[in-house]
Each structure stands twice: as structure tokens, then as C-alpha cells.
Design a protein around this motif. Structure first.
Motif, PDB file in Angstrom:
ATOM      1  N   ALA A  76      18.216 -13.871  91.177  1.00 14.44           N
ATOM      2  CA  ALA A  76      17.529 -14.699  92.150  1.00 14.44           C
ATOM      3  C   ALA A  76      17.831 -16.175  91.924  1.00 14.44           C
ATOM      4  CB  ALA A  76      16.024 -14.447  92.077  1.00 14.44           C
ATOM      5  N   LEU A  77      18.080 -16.545  90.664  1.00 13.60           N
ATOM      6  CA  LEU A  77      18.416 -17.924  90.346  1.00 13.60           C
ATOM      7  C   LEU A  77      19.903 -18.100  90.137  1.00 13.60           C
ATOM      8  CD1 LEU A  77      15.595 -18.782  87.779  1.00 13.60           C
ATOM      9  CD2 LEU A  77      15.618 -19.179  90.228  1.00 13.60           C
ATOM     10  N   ALA A  78      20.704 -17.122  90.574  1.00 11.30           N
ATOM     11  CA  ALA A  78      22.100 -17.046  90.182  1.00 11.30           C
ATOM     12  C   ALA A  78      22.879 -18.306  90.543  1.00 11.30           C
ATOM     13  CB  ALA A  78      22.758 -15.843  90.833  1.00 11.30           C
ATOM     14  N   ALA A  79      23.595 -18.736  89.543  1.00 11.63           N
ATOM     15  CA  ALA A  79      24.561 -19.810  89.736  1.00 11.63           C
ATOM     16  C   ALA A  79      25.716 -19.454  88.845  1.00 11.63           C
ATOM     17  CB  ALA A  79      23.961 -21.158  89.353  1.00 11.63           C
ATOM     18  N   VAL A 108      -1.812 -12.827  74.376  1.00  9.56           N
ATOM     19  CA  VAL A 108      -0.527 -12.296  73.938  1.00  9.56           C
ATOM     20  C   VAL A 108       0.495 -13.425  73.960  1.00  9.56           C
ATOM     21  CG1 VAL A 108       1.406 -10.844  74.678  1.00  9.56           C
ATOM     22  CG2 VAL A 108      -0.883  -9.876  74.515  1.00  9.56           C
ATOM     23  N   THR A 109       1.285 -13.517  72.922  1.00  4.89           N
ATOM     24  CA  THR A 109       2.259 -14.586  72.759  1.00  4.89           C
ATOM     25  C   THR A 109       3.124 -14.800  73.996  1.00  4.89           C
ATOM     26  OG1 THR A 109       4.207 -15.294  71.499  1.00  4.89           O
ATOM     27  CG2 THR A 109       3.826 -12.928  71.670  1.00  4.89           C
ATOM     28  N   SER A 110       3.512 -16.049  74.205  1.00  3.37           N
ATOM     29  CA  SER A 110       4.387 -16.392  75.330  1.00  3.37           C
ATOM     30  C   SER A 110       5.774 -15.787  75.194  1.00  3.37           C
ATOM     31  CB  SER A 110       4.503 -17.923  75.438  1.00  3.37           C
ATOM     32  OG  SER A 110       3.237 -18.517  75.583  1.00  3.37           O
ATOM     33  N   LYS A 111       6.085 -15.239  74.029  1.00  6.96           N
ATOM     34  CA  LYS A 111       7.374 -14.564  73.836  1.00  6.96           C
ATOM     35  C   LYS A 111       7.480 -13.316  74.705  1.00  6.96           C
ATOM     36  CE  LYS A 111       7.404 -15.972  68.946  1.00  6.96           C
ATOM     37  NZ  LYS A 111       8.352 -17.094  69.073  1.00  6.96           N
ATOM     38  N   VAL A 112       6.326 -12.781  75.118  1.00 11.43           N
ATOM     39  CA  VAL A 112       6.298 -11.597  75.985  1.00 11.43           C
ATOM     40  C   VAL A 112       6.368 -12.060  77.436  1.00 11.43           C
ATOM     41  CG1 VAL A 112       4.909  -9.630  76.739  1.00 11.43           C
ATOM     42  CG2 VAL A 112       5.030 -10.222  74.316  1.00 11.43           C
ATOM     43  N   ASP A 113       7.271 -11.454  78.217  1.00 17.17           N
ATOM     44  CA  ASP A 113       7.555 -11.928  79.566  1.00 17.17           C
ATOM     45  C   ASP A 113       6.797 -11.204  80.670  1.00 17.17           C
ATOM     46  OD1 ASP A 113       9.758 -13.895  78.959  1.00 17.17           O
ATOM     47  OD2 ASP A 113      10.546 -12.094  77.994  1.00 17.17           O
ATOM     48  N   ALA A 114       6.315 -10.003  80.415  1.00 20.29           N
ATOM     49  CA  ALA A 114       5.571  -9.240  81.425  1.00 20.29           C
ATOM     50  C   ALA A 114       4.734  -8.183  80.729  1.00 20.29           C
ATOM     51  CB  ALA A 114       6.515  -8.591  82.430  1.00 20.29           C
ATOM     52  N   MET A 149       3.467 -12.084  84.740  1.00 22.95           N
ATOM     53  CA  MET A 149       3.148 -10.924  85.575  1.00 22.95           C
ATOM     54  C   MET A 149       2.428  -9.837  84.768  1.00 22.95           C
ATOM     55  SD  MET A 149       3.297  -9.912  88.686  1.00 22.95           S
ATOM     56  CE  MET A 149       4.522 -11.040  89.394  1.00 22.95           C
ATOM     57  N   VAL A 150       1.353  -9.296  85.362  1.00 17.79           N
ATOM     58  CA  VAL A 150       0.568  -8.209  84.779  1.00 17.79           C
ATOM     59  C   VAL A 150       0.397  -7.152  85.866  1.00 17.79           C
ATOM     60  CG1 VAL A 150      -1.589  -7.548  83.667  1.00 17.79           C
ATOM     61  CG2 VAL A 150      -0.655  -9.842  83.298  1.00 17.79           C
ATOM     62  N   THR A 151       0.831  -5.923  85.592  1.00 15.02           N
ATOM     63  CA  THR A 151       0.828  -4.903  86.644  1.00 15.02           C
ATOM     64  C   THR A 151       0.162  -3.605  86.196  1.00 15.02           C
ATOM     65  OG1 THR A 151       2.948  -3.891  86.037  1.00 15.02           O
ATOM     66  CG2 THR A 151       3.029  -5.819  87.484  1.00 15.02           C
ATOM     67  N   SER A 152      -0.278  -2.841  87.192  1.00 12.61           N
ATOM     68  CA  SER A 152      -0.780  -1.483  86.978  1.00 12.61           C
ATOM     69  C   SER A 152      -0.597  -0.719  88.281  1.00 12.61           C
ATOM     70  CB  SER A 152      -2.256  -1.499  86.576  1.00 12.61           C
ATOM     71  OG  SER A 152      -2.781  -0.185  86.497  1.00 12.61           O
ATOM     72  N   ASP A 206      18.434 -14.345  81.719  1.00 14.51           N
ATOM     73  CA  ASP A 206      19.327 -15.486  81.515  1.00 14.51           C
ATOM     74  C   ASP A 206      20.252 -15.176  80.346  1.00 14.51           C
ATOM     75  OD1 ASP A 206      20.561 -17.907  80.924  1.00 14.51           O
ATOM     76  OD2 ASP A 206      18.760 -19.101  81.307  1.00 14.51           O
ATOM     77  N   ARG A 207      21.510 -14.918  80.641  1.00 17.16           N
ATOM     78  CA  ARG A 207      22.458 -14.551  79.577  1.00 17.16           C
ATOM     79  C   ARG A 207      22.658 -15.693  78.576  1.00 17.16           C
ATOM     80  NH1 ARG A 207      25.381  -9.909  80.704  1.00 17.16           N
ATOM     81  NH2 ARG A 207      25.224  -9.113  82.838  1.00 17.16           N
ATOM     82  N   ARG A 208      22.479 -16.923  79.017  1.00 19.03           N
ATOM     83  CA  ARG A 208      22.701 -18.056  78.119  1.00 19.03           C
ATOM     84  C   ARG A 208      21.609 -18.149  77.060  1.00 19.03           C
ATOM     85  NH1 ARG A 208      23.921 -23.679  80.917  1.00 19.03           N
ATOM     86  NH2 ARG A 208      25.778 -22.454  81.485  1.00 19.03           N
ATOM     87  N   THR A 209      20.337 -17.933  77.471  1.00 19.19           N
ATOM     88  CA  THR A 209      19.220 -18.054  76.528  1.00 19.19           C
ATOM     89  C   THR A 209      18.779 -16.714  75.962  1.00 19.19           C
ATOM     90  OG1 THR A 209      17.539 -17.823  78.261  1.00 19.19           O
ATOM     91  CG2 THR A 209      18.375 -20.055  77.812  1.00 19.19           C
ATOM     92  N   GLY A 210      19.139 -15.620  76.651  1.00 19.21           N
ATOM     93  CA  GLY A 210      18.679 -14.301  76.228  1.00 19.21           C
ATOM     94  C   GLY A 210      17.246 -14.022  76.611  1.00 19.21           C
ATOM     95  N   ASP A 211      16.690 -14.873  77.463  1.00 18.81           N
ATOM     96  CA  ASP A 211      15.278 -14.732  77.844  1.00 18.81           C
ATOM     97  C   ASP A 211      15.165 -14.458  79.338  1.00 18.81           C
ATOM     98  OD1 ASP A 211      12.562 -14.673  77.553  1.00 18.81           O
ATOM     99  OD2 ASP A 211      12.374 -16.702  76.741  1.00 18.81           O
ATOM    100  N   ILE A 212      13.944 -14.097  79.758  1.00 18.58           N
ATOM    101  CA  ILE A 212      13.660 -13.878  81.172  1.00 18.58           C
ATOM    102  C   ILE A 212      13.314 -15.210  81.823  1.00 18.58           C
ATOM    103  CG2 ILE A 212      12.099 -12.762  82.823  1.00 18.58           C
ATOM    104  CD1 ILE A 212      14.002 -10.823  81.405  1.00 18.58           C
ATOM    105  N   ALA A 213      13.925 -15.503  82.971  1.00 15.27           N
ATOM    106  CA  ALA A 213      13.566 -16.676  83.750  1.00 15.27           C
ATOM    107  C   ALA A 213      12.246 -16.373  84.444  1.00 15.27           C
ATOM    108  CB  ALA A 213      14.665 -17.003  84.757  1.00 15.27           C
ATOM    109  N   ARG A 214      11.156 -16.757  83.823  1.00 16.51           N
ATOM    110  CA  ARG A 214       9.829 -16.313  84.245  1.00 16.51           C
ATOM    111  C   ARG A 214       9.511 -16.669  85.698  1.00 16.51           C
ATOM    112  NH1 ARG A 214       5.112 -16.144  81.097  1.00 16.51           N
ATOM    113  NH2 ARG A 214       6.125 -16.208  79.071  1.00 16.51           N
ATOM    114  N   THR A 215      10.034 -17.820  86.184  1.00 15.50           N
ATOM    115  CA  THR A 215       9.724 -18.235  87.557  1.00 15.50           C
ATOM    116  C   THR A 215      10.344 -17.313  88.594  1.00 15.50           C
ATOM    117  OG1 THR A 215      11.639 -19.715  87.490  1.00 15.50           O
ATOM    118  CG2 THR A 215       9.483 -20.666  86.939  1.00 15.50           C
ATOM    119  N   ALA A 216      11.292 -16.477  88.162  1.00 15.60           N
ATOM    120  CA  ALA A 216      11.970 -15.588  89.113  1.00 15.60           C
ATOM    121  C   ALA A 216      11.426 -14.169  89.095  1.00 15.60           C
ATOM    122  CB  ALA A 216      13.467 -15.568  88.810  1.00 15.60           C
TER     123      ALA A 216
END
Length: 600
Positions: free
Chosen positions: A29-32, A301-307, A330-333, A349-359
Motif C-alpha cells: 500500500a505504501l509501495a515505492a 503490550v509492547t509496541s514491538k507487537v504490530d497487531a 489493530m485488534v481483531t476478533s 518494510d523490507r528495509r526495516t524488517g518491521d510492519i508499516a503500522r499506518t498501512a
């Protein structure tokens, strides 16, 4: 939509996990796209884009519902823009398989995960065979990973290990001659379930999904209060740790291993402000769109967790709750019984290895029954139904109308309490009343015919779906003062936020004042037995199931009775009561559910 044949899908679990996808990566979604320099890319090769969308399909609280659930258990409510609602029939693994396979398509960046209670409290089709049919179905669904839930411990840690590793049941043996149960193709995660002997997690605490350089870790926990909602025998030798501390611990461990994208599978949940599956709890004006235990968990829960993929409360939501840094997460059920599935997009994000949370985007989808049935699931259901039919089709009673399992005091719960009172009186004629826990009532009884049975006929399979736990009916003696305390414990202490209102047998009445808080919600002067006020110093003989007799559901005084007497199976008590009090000519009517007067 059409079902994809199982043999043509993504291959074996283990091979698929390690396979490297062919072709170009999907642009996120943020692809560049990052231009590849001559020194970075080999001739004829295209370097993956920086952002990669990963599809996360998830569900929770299946409870062995392979066939479409009956009554309200098999429906969801859809909210429309004009405020009106529509009820939709939903659920059944033949349809769940089709929906998941169509949603997944040929996307190599797709993960399917669950948040516990895949088994336990299951209908007869699965429960009769110790949930081997459900594990087989989950394998066919290509489930990648799940956390344990409290119901995974209904038959204890050894049985859970057998479901994971395979092998025939220790007492029932193999159900098909010459065929050994192979166990789950997917890992069960139990990060906060500690074996007292080894001081280590009972099962794997986490699992990492990898694909073409993308790494996403999954940490699985169940609710810390599992011992309060499972029989003591089921959790013997185990300790259940704090969910937040456990997740935070393993998120750090995953980070040390280079895994920076993390999803928590948590068998604990919340209550959205609306029961509609598509309610937008993040919409303007929604305010606190969700409440309950998951809110505090999500905030800590730590911010290291993305969903967070959650469960346990059988509710439907896809909300954001701010993490400790104040960033939405995001929290789902997906409700329960396979009626919904959640489709979440995680932009990696392949550069950071993390999830782009805004996307991150997420939505629940209905498992409608207007799609083609998955042929492999139909075969599975037919095969196990053939084994179950001689037992399941036996009539055990007759009803004049649906007996619902809804409301603070459910007619189905009252009927079970009456059956247990009758069973108690056979053990001891001095039995005064019975109390039934609401969580032990798993389904309604429906009047409409199913299969070859006639309208109003209750089969053993239907009774099993209502009461699948194989508890015993126990007798204990309590003083009137203790009975008052028992009623207060329904709505105070650990039950203050989410009351566990016991279902009373006929003749036991009282008033519940919901305008008050805590124990004050019980109007003591209103408590009566057969019209007479309760005497605090008198002794009363009370029938409950064995779960409550051990102080289950946080009602500890129920575990302090005297003169214990253990009776027979609770489902047998229901069957005996129905046979004694109903016939084809004179079916039993739904109880009026007027034993608890509610002030609100």
C-alpha cells in the motif's frame, strides 16, 4: 465462488512454509519501488520492492463446529448505513474453507492464524471423537498457527499434546481400523502456560513465518484466568502467566533473533459497543468502541507487537487501540463457530524488517452459505457422521418450540437446572435446588427438523451440542448465608466486570438490580425458595455440575460445600429429564425464564 480442490492447493504445510515464492512480489500500500543499481541486481532478476503486503487471515473460537451451527449460534448481524440491521446465516467448515481459499487465492504472501478454542465444547460430530475431526479439518484449511485457548485444556495437557503430535486416544483407541490419528500440521502456541515440573512453556511460545526475506513472528497466549474457567483436573500441573508480561518477554526474544514484525495471538477478548459484525468502533463518535480485558492488554503490550488477533468473548471487532507509545494498533476478533473470518493486510518494510503500522487494514467477512461447499470438507463431515450416526440420531426428548440460549437468564439454562434438580433428588430426596453455569450451556435446542428427524425431536447429538463437557451432577450442602454469598460472587470480585449469572432451577427466585454495582446488585431480601425467604442459618442441599462444585467461574464458595455426593453425567441427567417429561404427543415447552427479576 468455488472451492479449490485440496490436492491443488498450496502443497504440504512443511514444504509450503519453507518454499520460496516465484514471480514478482506484490507492491504494498505504501509501495515505492527501490531502483536496483547495476551492482545490486543480477541480469534477468528483479529486486523485490521495499514494501510487501502480507495477508493475514484469522479466526477464533471454532469449538469444533464443523457443520453449520444451529439457531442464533449460526447467525451474524450486519449493520447498514441507515442504522437498520440484517441477520445472515453463517458458518460451517464446508463454507469456511471455500471463503478462505477464495480470499487466499494464489497469494504466496498469505498466512492463516487462529486465536484459540479451536476444540472443546464441540458438537457431537467432533466431541464424540475427542476433536480429531476438527484437527483434520484445520489441517485441510491450511491453518498455519494458533494459540491455545482455555478449552484446549478441557481434557488436560496430555490430550492437548496428542492433538498436536498425533496418536490414537489412550482409552478409545483408533476410530478407523488401521488408521492412526496424525495430529496437527500446525503448531499450537502456549507461551504463558508453564509446566510446574520443568518450569518451561508447555508448548512452543512462538513461531516465525518466512517467505522470500519476509519474517513475521507469532506469539500465542491464553487468558491468565484459564484455571478459573476450566476444571481443576484439566489444568493440573500447570501455571498460567500474565499475558502482557509473557508477550513482551518473547517479543524481545524475537527481536534479538532479527524478527521485528510480530503478531500476538491472544485468547482473551473484549466487548464491542455493537453486536453487528461490521460495526466501525473507530468511526467518529464511536467513543470507546470496545471494552473488556483486551483493552488493558492492548494498551500495555509492547509496541514491538504490530497487531493483536484475539478471541474468547465470541465477539466481532476490528478496532485500533493505542499501544504504550500512543500509536494505533489493530485488534481483531472474528466472533465464533466459524461464522466470520478476518482479513488483515500487514505491509512489511523490507528495509526495516518491521510492519508499516499506518498501512495496516483489517475487516471481518461473513462465512456465508451461498457459496459452493468445499468437497474435501463435505467428505470429511460425511465420513465422521457415518461413525457418529448410531449414537447421535437417537431421540432423547421432544420440545414444542425453540428453547433459546440467550439473555441474562436463558430458557435453555433453566431447563438444564431443572434436569439437574431432578437428578439431585434421585441421589438425595432432600435436594432443594440446582444452579447451572451459563458457560456450560453451549447451544439452544431448535424445534425445526434436521436431516431425517421430525420437528420437535431432540436427538442425542443435539443434547451433546448443548452439554458437551461430560461433567457430573454433584450435591453439596450450604447454609443460607453461603447461598447469599454464592449469588453475590456472580457479580462481584473477579466477576464484577463480566458477571457469571447462574441459572436457577424452578422455585428458586431473586432480584438482580443492574442499576447498582458489585455485590449490591443482589437484592438479598428477594431471595426465596418455593416462595419462602432464605434462612441464613438453615442448611440447603444444592445440585451443580462438577465444574461449579470445584468453585469454577470465580464463585469460590461453591467449592466450600459439605456432604459431597457425586452423581452421574450431566448430559445423561438432561436426557433422563426430557424422556420423563416429554413425548411426541406432549412435548416440553420452553421455561419462561422468569426466575430472576432484573431491574435495569
Amino acid at each position: 465462488m468455488s472451492a479449490t480442490p485440496h490436492a491443488q492447493r498450496r502443497g504440504s504445510r512443511r514444504n509450503r512454509i519453507v518454499a520460496v515464492a516465484a514471480g514478482l512480489a506484490t507492491v504494498g500500500a505504501l509501495a515505492a519501488a527501490i531502483p536496483a543499481s547495476a551492482g545490486e541486481a543480477k541480469p534477468g532478476k528483479t529486486k523485490p520492492s521495499r514494501y510487501q503486503d502480507v495477508q493475514l487471515l484469522s479466526f477464533n473460537d471454532l469449538h469444533g463446529n464443523l457443520e453449520p451451527p444451529a439457531g442464533s449460534s449460526g447467525r451474524v448481524t450486519e449493520l447498514h448505513e441507515d442504522g437498520t440491521t440484517t441477520t445472515i446465516n453463517a458458518g460451517g467448515v464446508e463454507y469456511l474453507a471455500t471463503h478462505l481459499r477464495d480470499a487466499r487465492g494464489d497469494n504466496p504472501y498469505s498466512i492463516t492464524a487462529a486465536a484459540g478454542d479451536m476444540v472443546g465444547a464441540s458438537p457431537l460430530l467432533s466431541g464424540l471423537f475427542h476433536d480429531e475431526p476438527t484437527i483434520e479439518a484445520l489441517n485441510n484449511l491450511d491453518l498455519d498457527v494458533t494459540s491455545v485457548g482455555n478449552h484446549e485444556f478441557d481434557e488436560g495437557a496430555k490430550e492437548l499434546a496428542r492433538l498436536q503430535k498425533g496418536g490414537c486416544h489412550p482409552t478409545d483407541g483408533c476410530y478407523v481400523k488401521g488408521k492412526k490419528f496424525k495430529g496437527a500440521d500446525f503448531p499450537y502456541l502456549a507461551a504463558n502456560v508453564i509446566e510446574n515440573k520443568t518450569k518451561k512453556p508447555l508448548l512452543k511460545p512462538y513461531w516465525v513465518w518466512k517467505k522470500n526475506g519476509v519474517k513475521i513472528g507469532f506469539i500465542g497466549v491464553t487468558l491468565e484466568d484459564t484455571p478459573g474457567v476450566v476444571s481443576a483436573e484439566g489444568v493440573k500441573g500447570l501455571t498460567f502467566k500474565d499475558e502482557v508480561k509473557t508477550i513482551n518477554k518473547y517479543a524481545k526474544e524475537l527481536e534479538r533473533q532479527g524478527v521485528k514484525s510480530v503478531v500476538a495471538l491472544i485468547h482473551e477478548g473484549g466487548a464491542p459497543a455493537s453486536t453487528s459484525y461490521n460495526y466501525d468502533c473507530d468511526s467518529p463518535g464511536a467513543g470507546d468502541g470496545i471494552s473488556g480485558p483486551i483493552v488493558d492488554i492492548a494498551k500495555n503490550v509492547t509496541s514491538k507487537v504490530d497487531a493483536l488477533v484475539t478471541g474468547h468473548t465470541h465477539a466481532a471487532y476490528a478496532c485500533t487501540i493505542k499501544d504504550p507509545s500512543g500509536k494505533p494498533r489493530m485488534v481483531t476478533s472474528a466472533a465464533s463457530f466459524g461464522r466470520l473470518y478476518t482479513d488483515t493486510t500487514l505491509t512489511y518494510d523490507r528495509r526495516t524488517g518491521d510492519i508499516a503500522r499506518t498501512a495496516v487494514k483489517s475487516a471481518n467477512h461473513v462465512v456465508t452459505r451461498d457459496v459452493a461447499k468445499a468437497a474435501d470438507m463435505t467428505d470429511l463431515i460425511n465420513r465422521w457422521n457415518t461413525l457418529a450416526a448410531p449414537i447421535g440420531n437417537r431421540p432423547i426428548g421432544y420440545i414444542s418450540a425453540d428453547i433459546p440460549n440467550t439473555g441474562t437468564e436463558s430458557p435453555m439454562g433453566d431447563l438444564i437446572a431443572d434436569a439437574q434438580l431432578a437428578a439431585g433428588k434421585k441421589l438425595d430426596p432432600e435436594t432443594d435446588l440446582a444452579l447451572m453455569n451459563p458457560g456450560g450451556v453451549r447451544a439452544p435446542l431448535t424445534y425445526a427438523a434436521k436431516g431425517s428427524e421430525g420437528d420437535g425431536v431432540v436427538t442425542y447429538a443435539e443434547g451433546f451440542t448443548v452439554q458437551p463437557f461430560s461433567n457430573t451432577v454433584n450435591l453439596q450442602s450450604f447454609t443460607g448465608a453461603q447461598l447469599v454469598q454464592i449469588l453475590k460472587e456472580q457479580v462481584s470480585g473477579s466477576n464484577a466486570a463480566s458477571p457469571k449469572i447462574l441459572l436457577p432451577s424452578t422455585g428458586f427466585t431473586y432480584t438482580l438490580d443492574l442499576t447498582k454495582t458489585g455485590a449490591d446488585r443482589i437484592v438479598v431480601d428477594s431471595i426465596k425458595l418455593n416462595g419462602a425467604a432464605l434462612d441464613p442459618s438453615a442448611t440447603y442441599r444444592v445440585a451443580t455440575n462438577s465444574f461449579l462444585a470445584g468453585g469454577g467461574d470465580g464463585i469460590t464458595t461453591l467449592g466450600q460445600g459439605t456432604n459431597d455426593l457425586v452423581g452421574g453425567d450431566d448430559l445423561a441427567a438432561l436426557e433422563e429429564y426430557l424422556l420423563a417429561n416429554s413425548s411426541a404427543a406432549n412435548p416440553i415447552a420452553p421455561p419462561a425464564a422468569n426466575r430472576i427479576t432484573i431491574v435495569s
